[in-house]
Design an enzyme around this catalytic site. Structure first.
Site, short mmCIF file in Angstrom:
data_model
loop_
_atom_site.label_atom_id
_atom_site.label_comp_id
_atom_site.label_asym_id
_atom_site.label_seq_id
_atom_site.Cartn_x
_atom_site.Cartn_y
_atom_site.Cartn_z
N ASP A 1 -28.48 22.35 1.54
CA ASP A 1 -29.78 21.69 1.69
C ASP A 1 -29.63 20.60 2.74
OD1 ASP A 1 -32.09 20.25 1.66
OD2 ASP A 1 -32.31 20.24 -0.52
N HIS B 1 -32.12 13.20 3.01
CA HIS B 1 -30.98 12.77 2.21
C HIS B 1 -29.85 12.16 3.05
CE1 HIS B 1 -33.17 14.96 -0.76
NE2 HIS B 1 -33.07 16.07 -0.06
N GLY C 1 -32.70 16.22 -5.32
CA GLY C 1 -33.04 16.46 -6.72
C GLY C 1 -32.03 17.41 -7.35
N ILE D 1 -32.64 9.37 0.02
CA ILE D 1 -32.61 9.58 -1.43
C ILE D 1 -31.69 10.75 -1.75
CG2 ILE D 1 -34.94 8.63 -1.70
CD1 ILE D 1 -35.97 11.48 -2.14
C1 LIG Z 1 -36.04 26.51 -2.69
C2 LIG Z 1 -36.04 25.01 -2.95
C3 LIG Z 1 -36.89 24.23 -2.00
C4 LIG Z 1 -36.77 22.80 -2.27
C5 LIG Z 1 -37.46 21.91 -1.25
C6 LIG Z 1 -37.08 20.51 -1.50
C7 LIG Z 1 -35.97 20.06 -0.60
C8 LIG Z 1 -35.20 18.87 -1.13
O1 LIG Z 1 -34.27 18.48 -0.12
C9 LIG Z 1 -36.14 17.72 -1.45
C10 LIG Z 1 -35.60 16.83 -2.50
O2 LIG Z 1 -34.57 17.03 -3.09
S1 LIG Z 1 -36.58 15.46 -2.91
C11 LIG Z 1 -35.63 14.61 -4.18
C12 LIG Z 1 -35.94 15.04 -5.56
N1 LIG Z 1 -37.31 14.80 -5.95
C13 LIG Z 1 -37.78 13.56 -6.18
O3 LIG Z 1 -37.08 12.58 -6.02
C14 LIG Z 1 -39.22 13.44 -6.66
C15 LIG Z 1 -39.31 12.47 -7.76
N2 LIG Z 1 -40.66 12.45 -8.32
C16 LIG Z 1 -41.63 11.68 -7.81
O4 LIG Z 1 -41.41 10.92 -6.87
C17 LIG Z 1 -43.00 11.78 -8.44
O5 LIG Z 1 -42.86 12.26 -9.75
C18 LIG Z 1 -43.96 12.74 -7.66
C19 LIG Z 1 -44.22 12.14 -6.28
C20 LIG Z 1 -43.34 14.14 -7.53
C21 LIG Z 1 -45.25 12.87 -8.42
O6 LIG Z 1 -45.74 11.59 -8.70
P1 LIG Z 1 -47.30 11.26 -8.60
O7 LIG Z 1 -47.82 11.56 -7.24
O8 LIG Z 1 -47.48 9.89 -9.14
O9 LIG Z 1 -47.91 12.39 -9.56
P2 LIG Z 1 -48.84 12.18 -10.82
O10 LIG Z 1 -50.04 11.34 -10.45
O11 LIG Z 1 -48.00 11.75 -11.99
O12 LIG Z 1 -49.32 13.65 -11.12
C22 LIG Z 1 -50.25 14.31 -10.27
C23 LIG Z 1 -50.28 15.77 -10.64
O13 LIG Z 1 -49.07 16.42 -10.19
C24 LIG Z 1 -48.33 16.93 -11.30
N3 LIG Z 1 -46.93 16.57 -11.10
C25 LIG Z 1 -46.43 15.31 -11.17
N4 LIG Z 1 -45.13 15.34 -10.94
C26 LIG Z 1 -44.78 16.63 -10.75
C27 LIG Z 1 -43.58 17.27 -10.48
N5 LIG Z 1 -42.43 16.57 -10.39
N6 LIG Z 1 -43.57 18.61 -10.30
C28 LIG Z 1 -44.72 19.31 -10.42
N7 LIG Z 1 -45.91 18.74 -10.68
C29 LIG Z 1 -45.93 17.42 -10.84
C30 LIG Z 1 -48.87 16.24 -12.52
O14 LIG Z 1 -48.71 17.04 -13.68
C31 LIG Z 1 -50.31 16.00 -12.15
O15 LIG Z 1 -51.04 17.21 -12.33
P3 LIG Z 1 -52.04 17.34 -13.60
O16 LIG Z 1 -53.01 16.23 -13.46
O17 LIG Z 1 -52.61 18.69 -13.45
O18 LIG Z 1 -51.18 17.19 -14.83
#
Ligand SMILES: CCCCCCC[C@@H](O)CC(=O)SCCNC(=O)CCNC(=O)[C@H](O)C(C)(C)COP(=O)(O)OP(=O)(O)OC[C@H]1O[C@@H](n2cnc3c(N)ncnc32)[C@H](O)[C@@H]1OP(=O)(O)O
Length: 284
Positions: free
Chosen positions: A187, A192, A210, A207
Site C-alpha cells: 500500500d 502514510h 488502517g 497517518i
Molecule cells: C482494497 C483496499 C483499498 C483501500 C484504500 C485505502 C488506502 C489506505 O492507504 C488508506 C488508509 O489506510 S486511511 C487510514 C485508516 N483509516 C482511518 O484512519 C479512518 C479513521 N476514521 C475516521 O477518520 C472517521 O471515522 C471517518 C472520516 C471515516 C468517518 O467520520 P465522519 O465523517 O465523522 O462520519 P460520521 O458522521 O460518523 O458518519 C457518516 C456516515 O458514514 C458512515 N461511516 C462512518 N464511519 C464509517 C466507516 N469507517 N466506514 C464506513 N462507513 C462509515 C456512518 O455510519 C454514517 O452513515 P449513516 O448515517 O448511514 O449511519
C-alpha cells in the site's frame, strides 16, 4: 462525474494471478512490529522461515501486484486519493493461508453507498487456488466529499461493546518508522509517508495505514487469547473509527465470547481516542 455507482457495480470483475512466498509473509509481519524480542520463540513464528506461520490478515496484502488501490480505478470510480480513507475491513478465511502460494483473485465493486457528505465503496476480492477458495475480503473505502449522488445510504449498524471489563488488555507501541516499513507490503499511498500529501489530505503528519492497525490488533489477539494459534481465526472485521499515528501506543481491549473475540482499540496518548471499533475476530 466522479462516482457512477451503477457503472461501477456492473463492471466486469478484474482478475489476475497472485503469488507469494515466505519473504512476503515475513515482510508483512515485520511491518506489523513482529519480531520483538527477536529471539522469543513466539515471535520467531512470525519472522523465521523454518518456523513461519501466516497471520490471516496477510490476505489483505497478498499479491500486492493486484494493487491495493486498484479498486479505486474501477469503471465509474474516479476519486481524489487525498479524499480517501479506509473505512472498514473484513476477511473470511476458507482455509489456512500457506507460507507460499499461487492463487487467482477476482476483485469488484460490490456496493456503493451514499452517506451524503461521503461515499462508501465496498471493494470485494476473492482468492482461490487449486484446492478451492482461500479467502474473501471486503474493504470499505470512505471517500470524503463524494456523497450526494442519490444512491442508497447502506447499513449503519454498530456493535455494542460488552458492559463487563475486558478479559484482556494489552498495549502495542507503533514504531516511528512502522508505516514506512508496512507500505513495502504494497500500500504505497503517500498519505502514510509524505508529509506534504498528508497535509493535502487534512492531517498534520502522515497517518498509519488502517490495515497496519488491523494486522497489529489481530496479532495481539492471536498472541494473547488464541495461544499463538493463528489457524483458529475464521473471520475478522472492523471499522476504522479514527486515525492512528506512528509513535503512538495502541490500547487493545479484548472480550472472549462464544463466537470469538470482541476487540476495541484506542490511542493511549490521545485520551483513548477510538481507532478500531465494531471489531470481531471469529474463531473456531
Ligand atoms: C482494497 C483496499 C483499498 C483501500 C484504500 C485505502 C488506502 C489506505 O492507504 C488508506 C488508509 O489506510 S486511511 C487510514 C485508516 N483509516 C482511518 O484512519 C479512518 C479513521 N476514521 C475516521 O477518520 C472517521 O471515522 C471517518 C472520516 C471515516 C468517518 O467520520 P465522519 O465523517 O465523522 O462520519 P460520521 O458522521 O460518523 O458518519 C457518516 C456516515 O458514514 C458512515 N461511516 C462512518 N464511519 C464509517 C466507516 N469507517 N466506514 C464506513 N462507513 C462509515 C456512518 O455510519 C454514517 O452513515 P449513516 O448515517 O448511514 O449511519
Amino acid at each position: 462525474m466522479p462516482i457512477d455507482a451503477n457503472l461501477a457495480i456492473a463492471a466486469e470483475p478484474r482478475s489476475g494471478e497472485i503469488t507469494w512466498d515466505h519473504k512476503d509473509v515475513q515482510l508483512y509481519h515485520l511491518g506489523l512490529g513482529a519480531g520483538v524480542p527477536a529471539t522469543d520463540p513466539d515471535e520467531l513464528r512470525y519472522t523465521l522461515e523454518s518456523r513461519l506461520h501466516v497471520l490471516p490478515s496477510f490476505a489483505t496484502v497478498a499479491g500486492a501486484g493486484m494493487g491495493m488501490m486498484g479498486g479505486l480505478a474501477a469503471p465509474g470510480i474516479d476519486v481524489d486519493l487525498a479524499a480517501v480513507l479506509h473505512g472498514g475491513q473484513s476477511i473470511r478465511l476458507h482455509r489456512t493461508i500457506p507460507v507460499r502460494g499461487r492463487a487467482r483473485t477476482t476483485a469488484r465493486v460490490a456496493a456503493v453507498y451514499d452517506k451524503g457528505k461521503a461515499a462508501v465503496l465496498v471493494l470485494r476480492s476473492e482468492a482461490t487456488d487449486d484446492d478451492g477458495p482461500l479467502w474473501t475480503s471486503d474493504a470499505e473505502v470512505y471517500v470524503r466529499g463524494e456523497g450526494g449522488f442519490g444512491g442508497e445510504r447502506g447499513p449503519s449498524a454498530r456493535l455494542e461493546l460488552p458492559e463487563r471489563a475486558p478479559d484482556r488488555t494489552v498495549e502495542r507501541h507503533v514504531r516511528e518508522d512502522q508505516a514506512l516499513l508496512y507500505r513495502l507490503s504494497g500500500d504505497w499511498n503517500p498519505l502514510h509517508a509524505d508529509p506534504e500529501f498528508a497535509k493535502l489530505a487534512g492531517f498534520d503528519r502522515p497517518i498509519l495505514h488502517g490495515l497496519c492497525t488491523y494486522g497489529m490488533t489481530l496479532k495481539a489477539v492471536a498472541d494473547t487469547v488464541l495461544g499463538g494459534d493463528v489457524t483458529r481465526v475464521r473471520a475478522y472485521r472492523t471499522r476504522f473509527a479514527g486515525v492512528a499515528y506512528p509513535s503512538e501506543t495502541l490500547r487493545i481491549r479484548m472480550w472472549q465470547q462464544d463466537e470469538g473475540v470482541r476487540v476495541a482499540v484506542s490511542a493511549v496518548e490521545r485520551d483513548d481516542a477510538p481507532v478500531l471499533a465494531d471489531a470481531l475476530v471469529e474463531t473456531v
